[in-house]
Design an enzyme around this catalytic site. Structure first.
Site, short mmCIF file in Angstrom:
data_model
loop_
_atom_site.label_atom_id
_atom_site.label_comp_id
_atom_site.label_asym_id
_atom_site.label_seq_id
_atom_site.Cartn_x
_atom_site.Cartn_y
_atom_site.Cartn_z
N ARG A 67 35.07 75.49 34.24
CA ARG A 67 36.16 74.92 35.04
C ARG A 67 37.20 75.96 35.42
O ARG A 67 37.94 75.78 36.37
CB ARG A 67 36.85 73.82 34.24
CG ARG A 67 36.20 72.48 34.47
CD ARG A 67 36.63 71.51 33.41
NE ARG A 67 36.17 72.00 32.11
CZ ARG A 67 36.02 71.25 31.03
NH1 ARG A 67 36.33 69.99 31.08
NH2 ARG A 67 35.57 71.76 29.89
N LYS A 174 23.74 72.98 19.48
CA LYS A 174 24.09 71.92 18.55
C LYS A 174 25.55 71.54 18.77
O LYS A 174 26.27 72.35 19.35
CB LYS A 174 23.83 72.33 17.10
CG LYS A 174 24.86 73.28 16.51
CD LYS A 174 24.61 73.53 15.06
CE LYS A 174 25.39 72.60 14.16
NZ LYS A 174 26.74 73.06 13.83
N HIS A 204 20.87 78.31 15.47
CA HIS A 204 21.03 79.78 15.38
C HIS A 204 20.63 80.33 14.02
O HIS A 204 20.41 81.54 13.89
CB HIS A 204 22.45 80.20 15.79
CG HIS A 204 23.47 80.04 14.72
ND1 HIS A 204 24.06 78.86 14.41
CD2 HIS A 204 24.02 80.95 13.87
CE1 HIS A 204 24.93 79.01 13.43
NE2 HIS A 204 24.92 80.29 13.09
N LYS A 208 18.27 84.35 12.51
CA LYS A 208 18.62 85.36 11.51
C LYS A 208 17.35 86.03 10.99
O LYS A 208 16.37 85.35 10.67
CB LYS A 208 19.40 84.70 10.36
CG LYS A 208 20.75 84.14 10.82
CD LYS A 208 21.52 83.57 9.65
CE LYS A 208 22.71 82.76 10.11
NZ LYS A 208 23.86 83.52 10.57
N GLU A 242 30.76 79.41 2.90
CA GLU A 242 31.64 80.11 3.84
C GLU A 242 33.02 80.24 3.21
O GLU A 242 33.49 79.32 2.56
CB GLU A 242 31.77 79.32 5.13
CG GLU A 242 30.47 79.21 5.89
CD GLU A 242 30.70 78.48 7.21
OE1 GLU A 242 30.99 79.15 8.20
OE2 GLU A 242 30.61 77.24 7.22
N ASP A 261 27.58 68.84 10.22
CA ASP A 261 27.71 70.17 10.80
C ASP A 261 26.60 71.12 10.33
O ASP A 261 26.16 71.98 11.08
CB ASP A 261 29.09 70.73 10.41
CG ASP A 261 29.43 72.03 11.13
OD1 ASP A 261 29.17 72.11 12.34
OD2 ASP A 261 29.96 72.95 10.48
N HIS A 266 20.87 73.44 10.02
CA HIS A 266 20.65 74.74 9.38
C HIS A 266 19.96 74.63 8.00
O HIS A 266 18.95 75.28 7.75
CB HIS A 266 21.97 75.48 9.19
CG HIS A 266 22.78 75.61 10.44
ND1 HIS A 266 22.21 75.76 11.69
CD2 HIS A 266 24.11 75.62 10.66
CE1 HIS A 266 23.16 75.86 12.60
NE2 HIS A 266 24.32 75.77 12.01
N LYS A 366 33.08 74.93 3.11
CA LYS A 366 34.06 75.88 3.66
C LYS A 366 35.07 76.20 2.57
O LYS A 366 35.25 75.44 1.62
CB LYS A 366 34.77 75.25 4.85
CG LYS A 366 33.79 74.87 5.96
CD LYS A 366 34.27 75.31 7.32
CE LYS A 366 33.32 74.89 8.39
NZ LYS A 366 32.55 76.00 8.96
C1 BG6 Z 1 27.79 76.46 12.86
C2 BG6 Z 1 28.77 75.46 12.29
O1 BG6 Z 1 26.67 75.81 13.36
O2 BG6 Z 1 27.41 77.37 11.85
C3 BG6 Z 1 29.98 76.18 11.72
O3 BG6 Z 1 29.19 74.56 13.29
C4 BG6 Z 1 29.56 77.23 10.73
O4 BG6 Z 1 30.88 75.26 11.10
C5 BG6 Z 1 28.48 78.14 11.33
O5 BG6 Z 1 30.70 78.00 10.39
C6 BG6 Z 1 27.92 79.07 10.28
O6 BG6 Z 1 27.12 80.02 10.91
P1 BG6 Z 1 26.95 81.48 10.31
O7 BG6 Z 1 25.94 82.12 11.20
O8 BG6 Z 1 28.30 82.13 10.37
O9 BG6 Z 1 26.49 81.30 8.90
#
Ligand code: BG6
Length: 518
Positions: A67, A174, A204, A208, A242, A261, A266, A366
């Site tokens: 946008r 996602k 993602h 890795k 994290e 999330d 993942h 987190k």
């Molecule tokens: C994302 C989540 O998909 O993955 C985030 O939405 C998270 O909350 C992230 O921090 C973690 O990814 P990575 O690659 O930093 O472990």
């Protein structure tokens, strides 16, 4: 062709001119949400890394859509500036120039059919002038509420028809739905316009290196697969910790929570790679089918088991990596009385011959003490009998740790005799670090996924049934948690390893979480 054996040499430069990875293209990469966070933090740095490694051919063009009222020149300047901030290593000026020279910006809303008319004109022009071959990879890096609408509009503008050997693929980011029903609805909405082969659901974590290495490690070596089962494995632990908080994503996160999330996507993907049977080949479908079978074999949790075999937590204030940080409820855009979880731990069972009775413990959160992602395979203890006349009172488990972050590698812990006249045992480790053995190029994790999507290898992308199986697995947890709101949040301090209930869950089974410092 070089001899594959020689490629095992630890020459960090080798991957840059890897003869097994030819440049991919020609393709126009159209990024919806090009002025957004994902684009600047991940997609542009990945395209830069691919270009720096000569993995993109000259028929690549980038079209950003958003946008923001931006022209090409402003977008190009933004790419340069963003690379300075977000590139994973030093910016390669040649790659940055290469990327900027083939980037365009199209300003428009995702609702407006006019945006798509102009996109069609731009793509036709790029096919002629930039040699994109009519191939297009659409990347939906937008908020999820736009996914179905963008795809519907692309269809209406006749932009997804594949003919004459050209491809039209759509990468969907996602979150793919927020529960089973919404994921099914999104799948069915997308399929009104696209075939399943045109839908590339990204996770993602599968980009890795170490995650991909799980397959090579398990199936490319003779010694691990024979012991990879209930006879030898006592339990499997998956930790994705994290130290960061919600980082300006409070609005999204407070509605989602840690379970949605991280778990159906993942963590479930990691579980599937660890637990799957050997595929019949390394073809995408063979691998995806084996992963899907594992997901189908995960026992659904009954409401009673949700109560005893899942734990949720929310962080309070505390110290993390030397800094005092506020509680989750004080983060921007988070409800002051939020009952959203920022930590989840759960125990699952994969109901098949290989894994019956072997618990899979998963935890993610987190504001934990540090960023670390790992899978540990904990083997059964040997009988102590043999050592009964020695000072050895306790035999530790052998543990195989597959580390994804921060340092990629694999280590095997075992007991060894401490030198001396009496038999005493100490725990030691054999360590492999990807960086030391092969060198490693800085990466965001998206490089492989973009490369694969352009060349048409769907191995690392999710099929519709896999995404739905992930949601099916967490659905009972979502239901019970909704019916029984937590009453003691926050229940773990920033900088701790989560609520005490997460430790008690394993203690009840006579086990404990691997101490990550070990
Ligand atoms: C994302 C989540 O998909 O993955 C985030 O939405 C998270 O909350 C992230 O921090 C973690 O990814 P990575 O690659 O930093 O472990």
């Amino acid at each position: 062709m070089p001899d594959p054996e020689t490629l095992v040499a630890s020459d960090p430069e080798q991957r840059l001119s890897d003869p097994f990875a030819p440049p991919v293209g020609p393709t126009a990469i159209v990024i919806f949400g090009a002025a957004g966070d994902l684009t600047r933090r991940k997609l542009l740095p990945s395209l830069h890394n691919l270009a720096a490694s000569n993995l993109l051919d000259d028929g690549i063009a980038i079209v950003g859509i958003g946008r923001a009222p931006m022209g090409d020149a402003e977008f190009q300047a933004k790419i340069r500036a963003d690379l300075q901030t977000f590139a994973t290593g030093a910016v390669d000026p040649r790659a940055a120039n290469w990327l900027v020279a083939r980037s365009r910006f199209l300003s428009g809303t995702f609702e407006d059919p006019g945006t798509y008319t102009r996109l069609a004109e731009t793509l036709a022009k790029l096919e002629k002038d930039a040699g994109t071959g009519g191939n297009v990879l659409f990347y939906l890096a937008t908020a999820p509420e736009y996914f179905a609408q963008i795809v519907e509009r692309l269809g209406a503008a006749d932009l997804v028809r594949e003919e004459g050997g050209r491809f039209r693929r759509v990468i969907v980011e996602k979150p793919f739905g927020h529960d089973l029903e919404s994921a099914r609805k999104l799948n069915s909405d997308l399929r009104k316009t696209l075939s399943e082969q045109q839908i590339w659901r990204i996770d993602h974590y599968l980009g890795k290196e170490t995650v991909q290495n799980i397959l090579v490690f398990r199936f490319g070596n003779g010694m691990f697969e024979p012991i990879w089962n209930r006879r030898y494995v006592d339990n499997v632990q998956i930790t994705v910790a994290e130290s960061l908080g919600v980082e300006g994503r409070g609005g999204y996160y407070d509605a989602a929570g840690a379970l949605r999330d991280m778990v159906p996507n993942h963590l479930t993907q990691l579980l599937a790679l660890v637990a799957m049977e050997p595929p019949t080949s390394f073809e995408a479908e063979a691998i995806r089918e084996e992963k899907a079978k594992v997901l189908r074999a995960i026992q659904p949790l009954s409401p009673e088991r949700v109560i005893t075999e899942t734990v949720r937590g929310q962080y309070g204030e505390g110290w993390c990596e030397g800094k005092h940080v506020a509680a989750y409820r004080s983060e921007p855009d988070v409800d002051k009385h939020s009952t959203t979880e920022t930590f989840v731990a759960m125990k699952l069972h994969v109901d098949n011959w290989r894994w019956a009775d072997v618990p899979f413990y998963m935890r993610t959160g987190k504001r934990l003490p540090r960023r670390v992602s790992e899978i540990s395979i904990q083997f059964r203890r040997p009988p102590l009998l043999l050592f009964r006349k020695t000072p050895v009172e306790h035999l530790s488990r052998n543990v195989l740790v597959i580390r994804m972050q921060p340092e990629e590698g694999i280590s095997l812990r075992f007991g060894a005799k401490i030198p001396g006249p009496i038999v005493r045992m100490g725990n030691v480790a054999m360590d492999f670090r990807t960086k030391d053995a092969f060198g490693s190029n800085p990466s965001t994790g998206y490089e492989t996924l973009l490369y694969d999507a352009i060349q048409g290898d769907a191995t690392l992308f999710q099929r519709a049934d896999m995404v739905e199986a992930g949601w099916k697995m967490v659905e009972p947890v979502l239901d019970v948690w909704k019916a029984l709101p937590p009453n003691a949040f926050p229940n773990y301090a920033t900088g701790s390893w989560g609520p005490k209930e997460a430790h008690e869950m394993l203690e009840r089974d006579g086990r404990r979480w691997r101490r990550i410092e070990e």
